[in-house]
Design an enzyme around this catalytic site. Structure first.
Site, mmCIF file in Angstrom:
data_model
loop_
_atom_site.group_PDB
_atom_site.id
_atom_site.type_symbol
_atom_site.label_atom_id
_atom_site.label_comp_id
_atom_site.label_asym_id
_atom_site.label_seq_id
_atom_site.Cartn_x
_atom_site.Cartn_y
_atom_site.Cartn_z
ATOM 1 N N GLY A 16 0.643 -1.012 -0.006
ATOM 2 C CA GLY A 16 -0.020 -0.044 0.138
ATOM 3 C C GLY A 16 0.801 1.230 0.056
ATOM 4 N N ASN A 17 0.358 2.523 0.093
ATOM 5 C CA ASN A 17 1.030 3.824 0.280
ATOM 6 C C ASN A 17 0.201 4.615 1.281
ATOM 7 O OD1 ASN A 17 -0.913 5.556 -1.315
ATOM 8 N ND2 ASN A 17 -0.629 4.024 -2.809
ATOM 9 N N ARG A 18 0.977 5.847 1.381
ATOM 10 C CA ARG A 18 0.479 6.668 2.653
ATOM 11 C C ARG A 18 -0.681 7.595 2.366
ATOM 12 N NH1 ARG A 18 4.093 6.693 6.409
ATOM 13 N NH2 ARG A 18 6.208 6.073 6.102
#
Ligand code: C5P
Length: 246
Positions: A29-31
């Site tokens: 995933g990412n932020r």
């Protein structure tokens, strides 16, 4: 915002980051927090649009009065965008779509001491093999010829015929060479507008309530906006989309 200037318009906003599963309990995933996209959706609703919000998993309450379509992965997001694109007036892709996904998703939770087939390399190392995700805006650019005609792109199904001219807005989150990367992206994805933010600043980018953005236009001009709350950035973006709508 300008009251009612999106009345009768159908807009699609994507928001949040995608999650690409590794096994039943883990993902890549990412932020992305989804705040920019949710503000864009709420602003369009307030201006009278019918808003379709295609959202990755976020910790935000669903905005009242918008059609929310939750997704997890980039492929699900691509498919959801395609489902609504035929009669949309604008597509704003503020989502942080994962560029890659795990090549295979393990059916069972991967164990710490598993075998090579699950990625174990021995000596405390573990490998996840990744494959490119479709570029949602990139595919659209390929499919849309100058006259707005649509042809089949490639595997993964075709993009449906559009009924209206679709204004396309992309985002760029960059940590270096902001202007060069933004201009390249605007060209390659054939966007009407590209909103670039410097995610290395503490007052801009992932998770913050404010953003410092540059807006690049298809004619090559660029606007440098001051630090603003994301609500203000959302209004500024719609202010620039409205005149482009036929
Ligand atoms: O190429 P890059 O990921 O930096 O481009 C960012 C823009 O392209 C964003 O608007 C993002 O939502 C969109 N994008 C996309 N499909 C992808 C990756 C990004 O539409 N697979």
């Amino acid at each position: 915002g300008q009251h009612g200037d999106l009345t009768g318009r159908r807009v699609i906003v994507t928001a949040g980051g995608t999650q690409e599963p590794i096994d039943p309990v883990r993902y890549v995933g990412n932020r992305s927090s989804g705040k920019m996209g949710y503000n864009l959706a709420a602003e369009a609703r307030d201006r009278g649009a019918h808003v379709i919000l295609v959202s990755g998993p976020v910790a935000l309450p669903p905005p009242f009065g918008v059609e929310l379509h939750p997704v997890d992965t980039a492929i699900q997001m691509r498919d959801a965008v395609r489902d609504f694109i035929t009669d949309a007036d604008a597509l704003i892709m503020s989502a942080a779509v994962a560029d890659f996904r795990p090549t295979r998703v393990a059916e069972q939770k991967i164990k710490k001491h598993g075998d090579k087939s699950t990625g174990q390399n021995g000596e405390g190392r573990f490998t996840i093999d990744l494959v490119s995700n479709p570029d949602i805006l990139g595919e659209l650019a390929m499919a849309l010829k100058g006259d707005g005609d649509v042809r089949d792109v490639h595997a993964g199904g075709s993009i449906p015929q559009l009924k209206r001219r679709l204004i396309r807005v992309g985002f760029a989150a960059e940590t270096e060479h902001l202007v060069e990367h933004a201009q390249e992206k605007l060209q390659r994805k054939q966007l009407d507008l590209l909103v670039a933010n410097d995610v290395s600043r503490s007052d801009s980018g992932f998770g913050t309530d404010t953003n410092k953005v540059l807006i690049f236009h298809a004619d090559g001009t660029m606007e440098d906006l001051p630090v603003m709350p994301k609500t203000g950035v959302a209004a500024a973006i719609w202010d620039r989309v409205v005149p482009l709508l036929g």
